[in-house]
Design a protein around this motif. Structure first.
Motif, mmCIF file in Angstrom:
data_model
loop_
_atom_site.group_PDB
_atom_site.id
_atom_site.type_symbol
_atom_site.label_atom_id
_atom_site.label_comp_id
_atom_site.label_asym_id
_atom_site.label_seq_id
_atom_site.Cartn_x
_atom_site.Cartn_y
_atom_site.Cartn_z
ATOM 1 N N LEU A 121 0.931 -1.118 0.095
ATOM 2 C CA LEU A 121 -0.092 -0.198 -0.054
ATOM 3 C C LEU A 121 0.959 1.282 0.176
ATOM 4 C CD1 LEU A 121 -2.715 -0.800 2.790
ATOM 5 C CD2 LEU A 121 -3.211 -0.444 0.501
ATOM 6 N N ILE A 122 0.430 2.369 -0.672
ATOM 7 C CA ILE A 122 1.124 3.549 -0.717
ATOM 8 C C ILE A 122 0.108 4.753 -0.420
ATOM 9 C CG2 ILE A 122 1.186 3.837 -3.298
ATOM 10 C CD1 ILE A 122 3.852 5.294 -3.070
ATOM 11 N N LYS A 123 0.384 5.483 0.582
ATOM 12 C CA LYS A 123 -0.554 6.614 1.037
ATOM 13 C C LYS A 123 0.413 7.785 1.378
ATOM 14 C CE LYS A 123 -4.485 7.762 3.560
ATOM 15 N NZ LYS A 123 -5.417 7.349 4.562
ATOM 16 N N ASP A 124 0.231 8.824 0.519
ATOM 17 C CA ASP A 124 0.917 10.131 0.840
ATOM 18 C C ASP A 124 2.401 9.923 1.094
ATOM 19 O OD1 ASP A 124 -1.638 11.351 1.073
ATOM 20 O OD2 ASP A 124 -1.668 11.011 3.216
ATOM 21 N N ASN A 125 3.142 8.997 0.168
ATOM 22 C CA ASN A 125 4.267 8.570 -0.051
ATOM 23 C C ASN A 125 4.784 7.839 1.133
ATOM 24 O OD1 ASN A 125 4.716 10.157 -2.429
ATOM 25 N ND2 ASN A 125 4.752 12.211 -1.248
ATOM 26 N N ASP A 126 3.816 7.281 1.627
ATOM 27 C CA ASP A 126 4.385 6.495 2.861
ATOM 28 C C ASP A 126 3.855 4.907 2.468
ATOM 29 O OD1 ASP A 126 5.468 8.312 4.505
ATOM 30 O OD2 ASP A 126 3.751 8.769 5.507
ATOM 31 N N PHE A 127 4.251 4.013 3.236
ATOM 32 C CA PHE A 127 3.913 2.630 3.021
ATOM 33 C C PHE A 127 3.230 1.983 4.079
ATOM 34 C CE2 PHE A 127 7.467 3.791 -0.169
ATOM 35 C CZ PHE A 127 6.919 3.069 -1.224
ATOM 36 N N PRO A 128 1.826 2.233 4.214
ATOM 37 C CA PRO A 128 1.260 1.669 5.289
ATOM 38 C C PRO A 128 1.354 0.049 5.740
ATOM 39 C CG PRO A 128 -0.107 3.185 4.159
ATOM 40 C CD PRO A 128 0.973 2.731 3.350
ATOM 41 N N ALA A 129 1.533 -0.566 4.634
ATOM 42 C CA ALA A 129 1.606 -1.978 4.681
ATOM 43 C C ALA A 129 2.461 -2.640 3.662
ATOM 44 C CB ALA A 129 0.101 -2.681 4.511
#
Length: 400
Positions: A231-239
């Motif tokens: 998962l990628i969200k706002d340039n982060d990888f939550p999972a």
């Protein structure tokens, strides 16, 4: 020559309702003609008007669909079927779909011209396509038991919310816009499935998680599907997700490395006692067990956690370690805070079988902590704010 007419006012079977079922069957010197009309459904009946003509080795079929309430045209499906035999005297059925359409949730879907050829050990799809503007689902290739034949399913801008509304899945929902390809080989013998998919604006139980990217490859040695996703969200990888599904061994083992991953998707399972639950977890989460009865193992640290106990009207926050085992989600004397920052502890388990058959047993221990915070609108006979020391037990299931 003959002419057969039959009328059945109502047919009910396992909560399904068919009304005004009419059939007419007659022949001419050249063909056999069959027509039927009926209304299907209880809440929003659909009128089916089916006309068919049978000749020596062919069948022509036209299906007209209308909304019974408004008489609005919602579908026009046309196809012809030809029957023949191959050199081994095996039946070949060729279904030729003519340009057709149907309406679903006020959107027009076109069925493009294509062929489906059915043989004894194979099904050939020649660019079968459903399309709505830029959205389409395309199937092309051969479903068989041969290693050199494969079928490709291509998706472009398919709304998963619509898919789940059709499937009527009650325990969970997926949302987002699906794009990508699924490849299948030897599907009629030893299925090999590979996929390259992405889901934009991915949601689990209406909780947004960003974009999901998924690769799956068939592992011939282990006879399993290897998964690699993130998962990628706002340039982060939550999972970041890795693992496998082994149909032969009836086994699943998927590891999720979670980084500030939201547990808000659990909220819908707790509504019998809590209308607000969330926490962002960091740690390892595993889906393991059999395909029919998987369970979750987790050791994670929760930040920005909160849980509202509706009957008490209180919302408690927490930042602590939480766990999951074969029983369910475990709170092992985690520290909780009321809105005045008074401390207490929460222990207990939310039992579940992969989020089915939920039961819970929770114990809140407090020392001069807010235990009640209800308003007149919540309960006009018993409301107000109260602090106290002691414990409160909450027991029940997803219904009560």
């Amino acid at each position: 020559k003959f002419n057969i007419t039959s009328t059945i006012p109502k047919i009910e079977f396992k909560k399904q309702l068919v009304k005004n079922f009419n059939v007419v069957l007659h022949n001419t010197n050249e063909d056999l003609r069959f027509s039927t009309y009926f209304e299907y459904g209880k809440k929003s009946p659909v009128q089916f008007d089916i006309q068919s003509v049978v000749e020596s080795d062919s069948l022509q079929l036209n299906i007209q669909l209308k909304d019974h309430t408004s008489s609005m045209h919602i579908g026009d499906i046309q196809l012809s079927t030809n029957f023949s035999k191959d050199e081994e005297d095996q039946l070949i059925t060729k279904i030729s779909l003519l340009p057709s359409n149907f309406w679903f949730k006020e959107q027009k879907w076109d069925i493009k011209e294509s062929n489906i050829i059915c043989k004894k050990k194979s099904f050939t799809f020649e660019n079968f396509r459903l399309q709505n503007l830029e959205c389409f689902l395309n199937i092309d290739g051969i479903v068989s038991d041969k290693e050199d034949e494969r079928v490709t399913i291509s998706a472009n801008k398919i709304d998963l919310n619509e898919i789940f509304s059709i499937l009527n899945v009650k325990n969970f929902s997926l949302g987002g816009i699906l794009n990508g390809n699924i490849y299948g080989e030897t599907l009629l013998k030893n299925p090999h499935i590979n996929a390259s998919l992405d889901i934009d604006e991915f949601k689990l139980n209406d909780t947004p998680y960003g974009n999901l990217f998924l690769l799956s490859n068939w592992n011939d040695k282990e006879q399993q599907i290897d998964l690699d996703a993130y998962l990628i969200k706002d340039n982060d990888f939550p999972a970041v997700i890795k693992g496998y599904i082994n149909p032969k061994k009836d086994e699943i083992d998927i590891n999720i490395n979670a980084q500030d991953f939201s547990l808000a998707f659990i909220r819908q399972y707790l509504t019998s006692f809590s209308s607000d639950f969330n926490a962002n977890i960091t740690g390892d989460v595993k889906f393991v067990g059999s395909l029919r009865h998987p369970y979750i193992l987790a050791n994670a640290y929760a930040r920005n956690g909160r849980i509202k106990i509706d009957y008490l009207g209180t919302t408690y926050t927490f930042e602590d370690s939480i766990h999951s085992d074969q029983r369910g989600l475990v709170f092992d004397n985690i520290t909780i805070y009321d809105k005045q920052n008074h401390q207490g502890t929460l222990e207990g388990i939310i039992y579940h079988s992969f989020f089915k058959n939920l039961m819970f047993g929770l114990n809140i221990k407090s020392k001069n902590m807010m235990l009640i915070d209800t308003k007149f609108a919540d309960n006009n006979l018993f409301y107000g704010t109260a602090y106290g020391s002691g414990s409160a037990q909450i027991y029940g299931n997803s219904e009560n």
